[in-house]
Design a protein around this motif. Structure first.
Motif, mmCIF file in Angstrom:
data_model
loop_
_atom_site.group_PDB
_atom_site.id
_atom_site.type_symbol
_atom_site.label_atom_id
_atom_site.label_comp_id
_atom_site.label_asym_id
_atom_site.label_seq_id
_atom_site.Cartn_x
_atom_site.Cartn_y
_atom_site.Cartn_z
ATOM 1 N N ARG A 102 0.850 -1.192 0.000
ATOM 2 C CA ARG A 102 0.000 0.000 0.000
ATOM 3 C C ARG A 102 0.890 1.248 0.000
ATOM 4 O O ARG A 102 1.732 1.412 0.887
ATOM 5 N N PRO A 103 0.725 2.124 -0.972
ATOM 6 C CA PRO A 103 1.580 3.320 -1.028
ATOM 7 C C PRO A 103 1.188 4.339 0.039
ATOM 8 O O PRO A 103 0.055 4.346 0.519
ATOM 9 N N TYR A 104 2.135 5.165 0.410
ATOM 10 C CA TYR A 104 1.910 6.243 1.372
ATOM 11 C C TYR A 104 2.193 7.564 0.674
ATOM 12 O O TYR A 104 3.222 7.720 0.022
ATOM 13 N N LYS A 105 1.262 8.507 0.810
ATOM 14 C CA LYS A 105 1.417 9.810 0.149
ATOM 15 C C LYS A 105 1.867 10.839 1.178
ATOM 16 O O LYS A 105 1.140 11.135 2.132
ATOM 17 N N THR A 106 3.064 11.371 0.985
ATOM 18 C CA THR A 106 3.578 12.356 1.926
ATOM 19 C C THR A 106 2.822 13.675 1.828
ATOM 20 O O THR A 106 2.780 14.429 2.791
ATOM 21 N N VAL A 107 2.208 13.952 0.677
ATOM 22 C CA VAL A 107 1.325 15.108 0.557
ATOM 23 C C VAL A 107 -0.011 14.699 1.175
ATOM 24 O O VAL A 107 -0.719 13.853 0.640
ATOM 25 N N GLY A 108 -0.330 15.243 2.328
ATOM 26 C CA GLY A 108 -1.546 14.863 3.028
ATOM 27 C C GLY A 108 -1.316 13.806 4.089
ATOM 28 O O GLY A 108 -2.162 13.559 4.934
ATOM 29 N N SER A 109 -0.163 13.127 4.039
ATOM 30 C CA SER A 109 0.199 12.099 5.023
ATOM 31 C C SER A 109 -0.878 11.034 5.174
ATOM 32 O O SER A 109 -1.395 10.776 6.263
ATOM 33 N N VAL A 110 -1.240 10.408 4.044
ATOM 34 C CA VAL A 110 -2.263 9.360 4.045
ATOM 35 C C VAL A 110 -1.805 8.172 3.198
ATOM 36 O O VAL A 110 -0.993 8.320 2.288
ATOM 37 N N TYR A 111 -2.370 7.003 3.520
ATOM 38 C CA TYR A 111 -2.138 5.832 2.687
ATOM 39 C C TYR A 111 -2.969 5.952 1.412
ATOM 40 O O TYR A 111 -4.100 6.436 1.435
ATOM 41 N N GLY A 112 -2.407 5.479 0.299
ATOM 42 C CA GLY A 112 -3.111 5.508 -0.977
ATOM 43 C C GLY A 112 -3.835 4.199 -1.243
ATOM 44 O O GLY A 112 -3.856 3.291 -0.405
ATOM 45 N N PHE A 113 -4.438 4.090 -2.412
ATOM 46 C CA PHE A 113 -5.153 2.881 -2.804
ATOM 47 C C PHE A 113 -4.173 1.739 -3.068
ATOM 48 O O PHE A 113 -3.064 1.953 -3.540
ATOM 49 N N VAL A 114 -4.615 0.539 -2.792
ATOM 50 C CA VAL A 114 -3.786 -0.644 -3.037
ATOM 51 C C VAL A 114 -3.594 -0.801 -4.549
ATOM 52 O O VAL A 114 -4.573 -0.863 -5.295
ATOM 53 N N PRO A 115 -2.354 -0.852 -5.027
ATOM 54 C CA PRO A 115 -2.132 -1.045 -6.464
ATOM 55 C C PRO A 115 -2.422 -2.495 -6.869
ATOM 56 O O PRO A 115 -2.048 -3.424 -6.157
ATOM 57 N N VAL A 116 -3.100 -2.660 -7.980
ATOM 58 C CA VAL A 116 -3.436 -3.997 -8.475
ATOM 59 C C VAL A 116 -2.509 -4.326 -9.637
ATOM 60 O O VAL A 116 -2.528 -3.654 -10.666
ATOM 61 N N LYS A 117 -1.684 -5.362 -9.451
ATOM 62 C CA LYS A 117 -0.709 -5.717 -10.492
ATOM 63 C C LYS A 117 -1.386 -6.293 -11.730
ATOM 64 O O LYS A 117 -1.052 -5.940 -12.854
ATOM 65 N N LYS A 118 -2.355 -7.223 -11.512
ATOM 66 C CA LYS A 118 -3.041 -7.835 -12.644
ATOM 67 C C LYS A 118 -4.507 -8.038 -12.298
ATOM 68 O O LYS A 118 -4.846 -8.816 -11.409
ATOM 69 N N SER A 119 -5.362 -7.326 -13.013
ATOM 70 C CA SER A 119 -6.805 -7.369 -12.793
ATOM 71 C C SER A 119 -7.371 -8.771 -13.037
ATOM 72 O O SER A 119 -6.851 -9.532 -13.855
ATOM 73 N N VAL A 120 -8.472 -9.102 -12.332
ATOM 74 C CA VAL A 120 -9.130 -10.392 -12.562
ATOM 75 C C VAL A 120 -9.713 -10.458 -13.973
ATOM 76 O O VAL A 120 -9.921 -11.552 -14.504
ATOM 77 N N PHE A 121 -9.936 -9.311 -14.586
ATOM 78 C CA PHE A 121 -10.476 -9.276 -15.941
ATOM 79 C C PHE A 121 -9.384 -9.428 -17.000
ATOM 80 O O PHE A 121 -9.660 -9.453 -18.193
ATOM 81 N N LYS A 122 -8.138 -9.525 -16.521
ATOM 82 C CA LYS A 122 -7.015 -9.753 -17.436
ATOM 83 C C LYS A 122 -6.252 -11.014 -17.053
ATOM 84 O O LYS A 122 -5.069 -11.148 -17.311
ATOM 85 N N GLY A 123 -6.958 -11.940 -16.371
ATOM 86 C CA GLY A 123 -6.353 -13.223 -16.024
ATOM 87 C C GLY A 123 -5.611 -13.272 -14.716
ATOM 88 O O GLY A 123 -5.004 -14.285 -14.382
ATOM 89 N N GLY A 124 -5.648 -12.196 -13.948
ATOM 90 C CA GLY A 124 -4.942 -12.180 -12.667
ATOM 91 C C GLY A 124 -5.865 -12.461 -11.493
ATOM 92 O O GLY A 124 -7.054 -12.709 -11.665
#
Length: 196
Positions: A102-124
């Motif tokens: 989970r990324p952390y944004k130093t602007v605002g000091s908040v956690y960002g959205f979980v990055p999805v490496k491979k979508s379920v709609f693309k076989g992941g």
């Protein structure tokens, strides 16, 4: 304290607030983290001239693991009646089984959205997260018996795509009010679409 190379973070924050309630009266109430549910704890209206609030939060994350807590203390003073104070807080533990970070944004000091490496709609598989959350809010003090509610919530979040998340939630709550203790179970599933 953010070590981006090791994906390790310690986040510390505090907040202070001072206020004068409108017309010298205020009511505190809370739902049990479920919008359709009525307010289970409620102070009713009481007199107060001014209020002070102190809050804090502490989070630690290391790669796909995160633990954190937030707490708030409320003090209400009155020249005409009793002073009152109330306390609430929570603890959360999160683990991303698919090893996403989970990324952390130093602007605002908040956690960002979980990055999805491979979508379920693309076989992941997308990304799968397990969460354990516990919270409590006590609205009992002196002559005010607003009740205390405590809830433990395990949940699974399945990030199908970067913008689509499916949540499976179970909540176990304990309400202590009017000298009685009651238990309640919550079963929730939700599909959340994020457009940003």
């Amino acid at each position: 304290i953010y070590n981006t190379a090791r994906s390790e973070l310690i986040h510390l924050a505090a907040n202070l607030r001072y206020g004068k309630p409108l017309d010298g009266k205020i009511t505190l109430k809370s739902r049990p983290e479920s919008n359709p549910t009525p307010h289970l704890i409620n102070t009713g209206q009481f007199e107060t001239d001014k209020s002070r609030h102190i809050g804090g939060e502490v989070y630690y994350s290391n790669k796909n693991f995160m633990i954190g807590t937030e707490f708030m203390w409320h003090q209400f003073d009155s020249d005409k009646s009793d002073d009152h104070q109330f306390f609430g807080g929570d603890v959360v533990v999160s683990y991303l089984f698919t090893r996403a970070i989970r990324p952390y944004k130093t602007v605002g000091s908040v956690y960002g959205f979980v990055p999805v490496k491979k979508s379920v709609f693309k076989g992941g598989w997308g990304e799968i997260e397990g969460v354990l959350h516990m919270s409590t809010f006590d609205l009992n003090d002196g002559s005010i018996r607003g009740g205390q509610f405590t809830r433990i919530t395990p949940m699974i979040n399945w990030y199908l795509t970067q913008a689509l998340r499916w949540e499976l939630v179970y909540g176990y709550g304990i309400l202590d009010r009017y000298g009685l203790k009651g238990k309640v179970h919550f079963f929730v599933t939700r599909i959340q679409l994020t457009v940003m």
